[in-house]
Design an enzyme around this catalytic site. Structure first.
Site, short mmCIF file in Angstrom:
data_model
loop_
_atom_site.label_atom_id
_atom_site.label_comp_id
_atom_site.label_asym_id
_atom_site.label_seq_id
_atom_site.Cartn_x
_atom_site.Cartn_y
_atom_site.Cartn_z
N PRO A 29 28.10 10.05 22.99
CA PRO A 29 27.78 11.46 22.79
C PRO A 29 28.77 12.32 23.59
O PRO A 29 28.87 12.19 24.80
CB PRO A 29 26.36 11.58 23.34
CG PRO A 29 26.18 10.42 24.25
CD PRO A 29 27.09 9.34 23.79
N ALA A 67 25.28 16.02 22.74
CA ALA A 67 23.97 16.41 23.28
C ALA A 67 23.43 17.59 22.48
O ALA A 67 24.12 18.59 22.27
CB ALA A 67 24.11 16.77 24.75
N GLN A 109 21.28 12.67 19.97
CA GLN A 109 20.98 12.67 21.40
C GLN A 109 20.24 13.96 21.76
O GLN A 109 20.77 15.07 21.61
CB GLN A 109 22.23 12.56 22.25
CG GLN A 109 21.87 12.29 23.71
CD GLN A 109 23.04 12.41 24.67
OE1 GLN A 109 23.64 13.46 24.77
NE2 GLN A 109 23.33 11.34 25.39
N HIS A 183 18.51 12.04 26.37
CA HIS A 183 19.54 12.30 27.39
C HIS A 183 18.86 12.40 28.75
O HIS A 183 18.32 13.43 29.13
CB HIS A 183 20.28 13.60 27.07
CG HIS A 183 21.59 13.75 27.78
ND1 HIS A 183 21.90 13.04 28.92
CD2 HIS A 183 22.67 14.54 27.52
CE1 HIS A 183 23.12 13.40 29.32
NE2 HIS A 183 23.61 14.30 28.49
N TYR A 188 21.23 16.57 33.97
CA TYR A 188 20.43 17.48 33.15
C TYR A 188 18.95 17.26 33.46
O TYR A 188 18.60 16.52 34.37
CB TYR A 188 20.79 17.30 31.68
CG TYR A 188 22.22 17.72 31.42
CD1 TYR A 188 22.61 19.05 31.57
CD2 TYR A 188 23.20 16.78 31.06
CE1 TYR A 188 23.93 19.44 31.38
CE2 TYR A 188 24.52 17.17 30.86
CZ TYR A 188 24.88 18.50 31.03
OH TYR A 188 26.18 18.89 30.86
N ARG A 279 32.20 3.08 38.05
CA ARG A 279 33.56 3.58 38.23
C ARG A 279 33.78 4.95 37.59
O ARG A 279 34.73 5.65 37.90
CB ARG A 279 34.57 2.60 37.61
CG ARG A 279 34.39 2.39 36.11
CD ARG A 279 35.47 1.49 35.52
NE ARG A 279 35.25 1.26 34.09
CZ ARG A 279 34.80 0.13 33.58
NH1 ARG A 279 34.54 -0.89 34.37
NH2 ARG A 279 34.63 0.00 32.28
N GLY A 318 31.90 4.14 30.01
CA GLY A 318 32.64 4.54 31.19
C GLY A 318 34.00 3.91 31.34
O GLY A 318 34.13 2.80 31.86
#
Length: 384
Positions: A29, A67, A109, A183, A188, A279, A318
């Site tokens: 997302p 989102a 999402q 989410h 958030y 990371r 990530g």
């Protein structure tokens, strides 16, 4: 064109809840701020959005939307499409139809920003959050978050928001989505309840590591009851620092949360949990981020193993690329790998990874809007 070894594990099929995926490359997302303004705070998916998602759809592949606000007061960011009006539902239906035409799957999402907004974006009303602690720095309108701090939500307001998530889930199905991703990350609203530097409540929604996850569990139960647990997933970010979220015990806190999720009744248990690698950070580079974490050898493996015992699949995101994604699956660190930035700049990412093509670099300056809007959005080359 270059030569990259084919990563076979990425192309093994996967049953993810109600979905039968042909491969394990998932689009993350990514907020892109390219939707059309209908009225103040109401942005609707447009033809450019349809093209964007259609470009990235693949046979049996999974896309996660940007989102998507669950209500008028849940976000208010410019250019971000919601899922709370009939026009938005109709706009998203064109997106989902385009994805299905290419044999793909897509989840919506669901998003509430909580304290990560200011009155100018939400009809002049005060932002809400777990507590009354503001984010540092400036909002998108240039004002300081601290100049209009959030108000701690009442228990009744929390319960209303839980219901809004369930209602938004039903709207997502009406719009043709295969399901939803909650989410619960990136600082958030739901994530704000999880961190002890943000949630200083003393009621049943805060005050201890046992109570802070309550809202997460209630949202999962409500959404599962609304559309079926096999069509619900959730994104979490235990090691993320974004928007001043910095828990003192992330390892223990999210391990407990995962245990609580794993122990939900079968009819409430989500199909998957989606997490960021330690990371990853929006500001720090990889080495600086790892050095900043107090946890010794931070890893998602402990969360993965906790969830796996209950049959909950695990998605990892990530800084993944053509070289490190396959080993993540081979090492049983995840069931699927989520790509964000490289999916932005490579609409045909699954094909490129399978064929061993080099990846087109991304342009950060066009991530959150551009002029013209197709720049850095739908104008990246497609070869597959």
């Amino acid at each position: 064109m270059g030569s990259i070894d084919v990563i076979d594990p990425l192309f093994e099929p996967l049953r993810l809840g109600a979905l039968s995926l042909s491969h394990r490359i998932v689009q993350a997302p990514c907020t892109r701020m390219r939707s059309s303004k209908e009225s103040d705070g109401v942005f609707v998916p447009n033809a450019l959005n349809v093209e964007y998602y259609s470009q990235r759809a693949s046979e049996g592949g999974l896309l996660l939307t940007e989102a998507t606000p669950i209500s008028r007061l849940a976000a208010g960011y410019p250019g971000v499409p919601g899922i709370f009006t009939l026009s938005q539902i109709a706009g998203w239906k064109k997106v989902t139809d385009a994805v299905y035409a290419k044999g793909g799957f897509i989840l919506c999402q669901l998003w509430h920003v909580g304290r990560a907004t200011v009155p100018s974006f939400i009809e002049g009303k005060q932002a809400v959050g777990a507590s009354n602690i503001p984010i540092s720095g400036n909002a998108l309108d240039g004002s300081e978050y601290g100049a209009s701090p959030p108000r701690a939500m009442t228990v009744e307001e929390i319960q209303n928001v839980v219901e809004e998530y369930a209602t938004a889930s039903k709207r997502a199905i009406e719009a043709g989505f295969d399901g939803v991703e909650i989410h619960g990350a990136n600082g958030y609203l739901l994530d704000q309840f999880l961190h002890d530097n943000v949630n200083i409540r003393t009621d049943e929604y805060g005050g201890s590591i046992e109570k802070r996850p309550r809202i997460i569990l209630e949202v999962l139960k409500a959404c599962a009851a609304a559309i079926g647990a096999d069509r619900v997933g959730i994104r979490l970010s235990p090691y993320n620092y974004f928007q001043d979220t910095r828990d003192s015990r992330p390892h223990a806190n999210w391990k407990l949360l995962c245990s609580k999720i794993a122990n939900l009744a079968t009819e409430s248990r989500p199909a998957y949990v989606h997490m960021f690698e330690p990371r990853f950070d929006e500001v720090l580079d990889e080495s600086a981020k790892i050095d900043s974490l107090a946890v010794e050898k931070p890893s998602l493996d402990v969360f993965r193993s906790t969830l796996k015992k209950s049959g909950i699949l695990f998605l990892a995101a990530g800084n993944f690329n053509a070289k490190n994604a396959g080993p993540k699956l081979i090492g049983d660190g995840a069931d699927a790998v989520v790509f964000g930035r490289y999916f932005i700049s490579n609409p045909d990412l699954p094909w490129r990874l399978r064929e061993g093509f080099l990846l087109t670099p991304y342009d950060r300056t066009t991530f959150y809007g551009a002029d013209p809007p197709q720049k850095g959005y739908t104008d990246y080359p497609i070869y597959g």
